[in-house]
Enzyme design. Structure first.
Site, PDB file in Angstrom:
ATOM      1  N   ARG A  24       0.832  -1.211   0.000  1.00 21.36           N
ATOM      2  CA  ARG A  24       0.000   0.000   0.000  1.00 21.36           C
ATOM      3  C   ARG A  24       0.864   1.257   0.000  1.00 21.36           C
ATOM      4  NH1 ARG A  24      -0.811   4.667   2.862  1.00 21.36           N
ATOM      5  NH2 ARG A  24      -0.418   3.509   4.792  1.00 21.36           N
ATOM      6  N   ASP A  25       1.519   1.528   1.100  1.00 26.11           N
ATOM      7  CA  ASP A  25       2.314   2.749   1.217  1.00 26.11           C
ATOM      8  C   ASP A  25       3.519   2.714   0.292  1.00 26.11           C
ATOM      9  OD1 ASP A  25       2.887   5.233   2.230  1.00 26.11           O
ATOM     10  OD2 ASP A  25       3.933   4.493   3.995  1.00 26.11           O
ATOM     11  N   HIS A 219      10.473   7.171   7.835  1.00 23.39           N
ATOM     12  CA  HIS A 219      10.957   7.318   6.460  1.00 23.39           C
ATOM     13  C   HIS A 219      12.449   7.627   6.511  1.00 23.39           C
ATOM     14  CE1 HIS A 219       7.123   7.685   3.940  1.00 23.39           C
ATOM     15  NE2 HIS A 219       6.741   7.310   5.146  1.00 23.39           N
ATOM     16  N   CYS A 250       4.871   9.622  -0.063  1.00 22.97           N
ATOM     17  CA  CYS A 250       3.517  10.097   0.190  1.00 22.97           C
ATOM     18  C   CYS A 250       3.105  10.989  -0.966  1.00 22.97           C
ATOM     19  CB  CYS A 250       3.461  10.886   1.502  1.00 22.97           C
ATOM     20  SG  CYS A 250       1.835  11.607   1.808  1.00 22.97           S
ATOM     21  N   ASN A 259      10.097   4.559   2.643  1.00 27.45           N
ATOM     22  CA  ASN A 259       9.931   4.073   4.008  1.00 27.45           C
ATOM     23  C   ASN A 259      11.179   3.337   4.474  1.00 27.45           C
ATOM     24  OD1 ASN A 259       6.847   4.308   4.717  1.00 27.45           O
ATOM     25  ND2 ASN A 259       6.915   3.593   2.606  1.00 27.45           N
TER      26      ASN A 259
END
Length: 307
Positions: A24-25, A219, A250, A259
């Site tokens: 996802r991220d 991050h 993001c 990340n």
């Protein structure tokens, strides 16, 4: 495949839970659309490597995050009610409706500690976001669905600068009071440092929020993610968000780079003698396969060293 030498530090937790956010991220900011099959295979590879939680996708409107427009297709091909939690991010009640229809048992909501990011990411304010989240959390809990809450911009904001820890604690306490079972504290743009991490965890403790209710989401913009993770370990934090291969960013904060890489975290934890349950060679293979799909080398130092 090489593995680190182990020297157990008895002052640190014996076991850590890695909350994998790569699908996802990690993928949400990719400009080229990753095929559904590749996403599903990535998630399956991560589960097979021993990750105890793998965040699968987000039921966000495709206009805002085109990469995740296929969330329904991805979830339909996954055992979302199985033994390994496969949470999805839901931005609002419509997202929750989709998650419940799909049989999802774990969701996450995404809040902001700062006004500017709340406006840009949520089209709301810091205060207004709670009215938006309240029915989402209530309905999810009534349906027997677990709710996790992210708080972004906890260490610094690209528009507002330094963020007052009291502001972060205030937002976090209110999300827990709504019914979230865990709070993920996000260093969205990677400006946090080790002492700042310790200060924030201590301030949460002073406000009645123990370390076991918190997770850390770092991050690596300035290369501090592992140092910050070690600082959090020393404060008793036992849940860490990480992204396989160091993928991520993001879409609403251009200065937010990758990340904390799951492989880099696993290497450090292994060396410290901390149990995590992850098969590092299998994890590296999963990240290499995704890097091949994306057409570029993994940002993770451990993946580059071992692949």
């Amino acid at each position: 495949m090489a593995l680190p030498m182990v020297e157990r530090d008895p002052s640190l937790p014996a076991r850590v839970t890695i909350y994998e956010v790569g699908p996802r991220d990690g993928l949400q900011n990719e400009s080229g659309i990753v095929p559904v099959g590749a996403k599903v295979a990535f998630i399956e590879d991560l589960v097979a490597a021993g990750l105890p939680v793998v965040e699968a996708t987000s039921f966000v409107h495709p206009k805002w995050v085109p990469q995740l427009a296929d969330a329904g297709e991805v979830v339909a091909r996954l055992p979302v009610a199985g033994s390994v939690p496969l949470p999805v991010l839901v931005p609002n009640e419509r997202g929750l409706d989709r998650a419940l229809e799909a049989g999802v048992r774990h969701i996450a909501i995404f809040a902001s500690a700062t006004e500017t990011f709340a406006a840009k990411n949520l089209n709301s304010s810091v205060e207004g976001q709670f009215a938006m989240f309240e029915p989402v959390v209530r309905r999810a809990l009534d349906a027997g669905v677990d709710v996790r809450a992210y708080v972004s911009m906890c260490f610094g904001d690209p528009w507002e600068g330094a963020v007052d820890p009291a502001q972060v604690v205030g937002v976090g306490r209110r999300l827990l009071d709504l019914g979230a079972t865990q709070l993920s504290i996000g260093d969205t743009i990677g400006v946090g440092t080790a002492a700042h991490v310790a200060r924030l965890v201590g301030d949460f403790a002073d406000a009645g929020v123990p370390a076991d209710r918190l997770a850390m989401h770092f991050h690596d913009t300035y290369g501090q993610a592992l140092a910050n993770a070690l600082a959090a370990l020393r404060c008793g934090i036992t849940t860490f968000d990480a992204s396989a291969g160091g993928l991520g960013g993001c879409p609403y904060a251009e200065s937010a780079t990758g990340n904390l890489a799951t492989e880099d975290l696993v290497w450090m934890l292994t060396g410290l003698g901390i149990e995590h349950g992850v098969d590092l060679p299998a994890l590296v293979r999963a990240s290499v396969r995704m890097a091949e799909v994306l057409g570029r080398e993994s940002p993770s130092a451990v993946v580059r060293a071992l692949a």
